[in-house]
Design a protein around this motif. Sequence first.
Motif, PDB file in Angstrom:
ATOM      1  N   ARG A 169     -19.277   5.446  76.573  1.00 41.27           N
ATOM      2  CA  ARG A 169     -20.515   5.872  77.232  1.00 41.27           C
ATOM      3  C   ARG A 169     -20.893   4.971  78.404  1.00 41.27           C
ATOM      4  N   ARG A 170     -20.543   3.708  78.321  1.00 39.10           N
ATOM      5  CA  ARG A 170     -21.059   2.725  79.281  1.00 39.10           C
ATOM      6  C   ARG A 170     -20.491   2.930  80.685  1.00 39.10           C
ATOM      7  N   PHE A 171     -19.280   3.443  80.788  1.00 41.35           N
ATOM      8  CA  PHE A 171     -18.636   3.645  82.087  1.00 41.35           C
ATOM      9  C   PHE A 171     -18.324   5.125  82.259  1.00 41.35           C
ATOM     10  N   VAL A 172     -18.538   5.634  83.476  1.00 47.45           N
ATOM     11  CA  VAL A 172     -18.421   7.073  83.732  1.00 47.45           C
ATOM     12  C   VAL A 172     -17.698   7.297  85.059  1.00 47.45           C
ATOM     13  N   GLY A 173     -17.325   8.546  85.294  1.00 42.19           N
ATOM     14  CA  GLY A 173     -16.776   8.931  86.587  1.00 42.19           C
ATOM     15  C   GLY A 173     -17.877   9.057  87.626  1.00 42.19           C
ATOM     16  N   HIS A 174     -17.497   9.534  88.805  1.00 45.55           N
ATOM     17  CA  HIS A 174     -18.434   9.460  89.933  1.00 45.55           C
ATOM     18  C   HIS A 174     -17.981  10.353  91.077  1.00 45.55           C
ATOM     19  N   GLY A 175     -18.939  10.677  91.935  1.00 51.16           N
ATOM     20  CA  GLY A 175     -18.573  11.263  93.210  1.00 51.16           C
ATOM     21  C   GLY A 175     -17.855  10.239  94.062  1.00 51.16           C
ATOM     22  N   ILE A 176     -17.087  10.713  95.039  1.00 50.42           N
ATOM     23  CA  ILE A 176     -16.291   9.821  95.886  1.00 50.42           C
ATOM     24  C   ILE A 176     -16.107  10.476  97.246  1.00 50.42           C
ATOM     25  N   GLY A 177     -15.983   9.658  98.268  1.00 55.95           N
ATOM     26  CA  GLY A 177     -15.818  10.180  99.625  1.00 55.95           C
ATOM     27  C   GLY A 177     -15.705   9.049 100.616  1.00 55.95           C
ATOM     28  N   ALA A 178     -16.692   8.922 101.509  1.00 58.80           N
ATOM     29  CA  ALA A 178     -16.725   7.808 102.452  1.00 58.80           C
ATOM     30  C   ALA A 178     -17.175   6.521 101.783  1.00 58.80           C
ATOM     31  N   ARG A 179     -17.643   6.628 100.553  1.00 57.10           N
ATOM     32  CA  ARG A 179     -17.887   5.469  99.689  1.00 57.10           C
ATOM     33  C   ARG A 179     -17.151   5.693  98.371  1.00 57.10           C
ATOM     34  N   MET A 180     -16.800   4.583  97.729  1.00 57.14           N
ATOM     35  CA  MET A 180     -16.050   4.722  96.482  1.00 57.14           C
ATOM     36  C   MET A 180     -16.912   5.344  95.390  1.00 57.14           C
ATOM     37  N   HIS A 181     -18.163   4.933  95.307  1.00 56.35           N
ATOM     38  CA  HIS A 181     -19.055   5.485  94.290  1.00 56.35           C
ATOM     39  C   HIS A 181     -20.199   6.221  94.969  1.00 56.35           C
ATOM     40  N   GLU A 182     -20.188   7.524  94.821  1.00 60.13           N
ATOM     41  CA  GLU A 182     -21.247   8.387  95.341  1.00 60.13           C
ATOM     42  C   GLU A 182     -21.862   9.147  94.170  1.00 60.13           C
ATOM     43  N   LYS A 183     -22.981   9.824  94.438  1.00 56.42           N
ATOM     44  CA  LYS A 183     -23.511  10.756  93.450  1.00 56.42           C
ATOM     45  C   LYS A 183     -22.568  11.947  93.345  1.00 56.42           C
ATOM     46  N   PRO A 184     -22.474  12.574  92.181  1.00 51.38           N
ATOM     47  CA  PRO A 184     -23.192  12.299  90.943  1.00 51.38           C
ATOM     48  C   PRO A 184     -22.371  11.415  90.014  1.00 51.38           C
ATOM     49  N   GLU A 185     -23.008  10.829  88.993  1.00 48.28           N
ATOM     50  CA  GLU A 185     -22.249  10.260  87.898  1.00 48.28           C
ATOM     51  C   GLU A 185     -21.606  11.398  87.106  1.00 48.28           C
ATOM     52  N   VAL A 186     -20.390  11.142  86.612  1.00 49.09           N
ATOM     53  CA  VAL A 186     -19.646  12.161  85.854  1.00 49.09           C
ATOM     54  C   VAL A 186     -19.351  11.592  84.461  1.00 49.09           C
ATOM     55  N   PRO A 187     -20.265  11.747  83.518  1.00 48.84           N
ATOM     56  CA  PRO A 187     -20.026  11.195  82.182  1.00 48.84           C
ATOM     57  C   PRO A 187     -18.950  11.968  81.439  1.00 48.84           C
ATOM     58  N   ASN A 188     -18.322  11.279  80.496  1.00 43.88           N
ATOM     59  CA  ASN A 188     -17.303  11.907  79.657  1.00 43.88           C
ATOM     60  C   ASN A 188     -17.888  12.393  78.333  1.00 43.88           C
ATOM     61  N   PHE A 189     -19.211  12.454  78.281  1.00 42.34           N
ATOM     62  CA  PHE A 189     -19.968  12.954  77.139  1.00 42.34           C
ATOM     63  C   PHE A 189     -21.179  13.684  77.708  1.00 42.34           C
ATOM     64  N   VAL A 190     -21.794  14.512  76.925  1.00 41.13           N
ATOM     65  CA  VAL A 190     -22.968  15.264  77.394  1.00 41.13           C
ATOM     66  C   VAL A 190     -24.229  14.465  77.073  1.00 41.13           C
ATOM     67  N   PRO A 191     -24.930  13.966  78.086  1.00 44.88           N
ATOM     68  CA  PRO A 191     -26.169  13.219  77.824  1.00 44.88           C
ATOM     69  C   PRO A 191     -27.228  14.136  77.224  1.00 44.88           C
ATOM     70  N   ARG A 192     -28.042  13.566  76.372  1.00 46.01           N
ATOM     71  CA  ARG A 192     -29.101  14.347  75.738  1.00 46.01           C
ATOM     72  C   ARG A 192     -30.339  14.379  76.629  1.00 46.01           C
ATOM     73  N   GLY A 193     -30.946  15.550  76.710  1.00 46.82           N
ATOM     74  CA  GLY A 193     -32.227  15.668  77.381  1.00 46.82           C
ATOM     75  C   GLY A 193     -32.183  15.567  78.892  1.00 46.82           C
ATOM     76  N   ILE A 194     -31.007  15.702  79.486  1.00 47.32           N
ATOM     77  CA  ILE A 194     -30.878  15.615  80.936  1.00 47.32           C
ATOM     78  C   ILE A 194     -30.221  16.893  81.440  1.00 47.32           C
ATOM     79  N   LEU A 195     -30.833  17.498  82.450  1.00 48.12           N
ATOM     80  CA  LEU A 195     -30.240  18.695  83.035  1.00 48.12           C
ATOM     81  C   LEU A 195     -29.046  18.315  83.886  1.00 48.12           C
TER      82      LEU A 195
END
Length: 256
Positions: A169-195
């Motif tokens: 849970r502590r580390f997740v995937g991410h958007g990428i482009g002209a920066r290495m880490h962009e929005k959105p975070e891409v979790p490998n689990f489904v967070p509770r209570g978040i759209l």
Amino acid sequence: MKKFRGVFLKNPNEIALMRVANRITSQILDALGEAVRPGAACSEFEDICRRLCDAHQVRPAFLGYQGYGYALCCSVNSEVVHGFPTRDKVLREGDIVSFDMGVVYKGFYGDSARTFPVGQVTGEATRLMAVTRESLMQGIEQARTGNNLYDISAAVQRHAESAGFGVVRRFVGHGIGARMHEKPEVPNFVPRGILGLPLKAGMVLAIEPMITEGAHEVEVLADGWTAVTKDRKLSAHFEHTVAITPEGPQILSLSD
């Protein structure tokens, strides 16, 4: 670049540049995998990484990032991510080793990771690596316009947990482009209570399951970087950079 809810949408030219960056990244990972053997010091892999970055005339994406001192993350056995490729870390028969690396090409980032066996490994280690790779591919299959970001997360989590493994849970995937880490975070689990986020053409995501043999909890060692499983059981890591297109997901981090 256009934005959708804070996420940069890349045009075909930008995706083409990212394809080159990721192809180079994949080719470097190919070379690293070929060099894996019992007795190899992890500093050898750092040397390969830097030499090939020079040969391709690209910049190592990780070197200097937030003070990180290496071009490569080299994580062995219970190390989940961000392991140092040092001379005193030597691979042994039966280990598994994860390489995570990226490059910058004409201002755009590539990022990919793979886990390799060192010689003959246990059946459980083989199964862990296979399930982690399968989880990645099942997540990628959901990276389609009209789906939700958490459809990716659900596919990864479902496959890994159904096999009896833990999902970090502590580390997740991410958007990428002209920066290495962009929005959105891409979790490998489904967070509770978040759209989640509707997926749109032009999004580029680094999807990277980190799957554990035992519990999902991790801790960071005193070096401030190396993350290990709390129970010190094995962890595997696979990552692809994926463009979402009208025709479906396109994996950019391939060698061909």
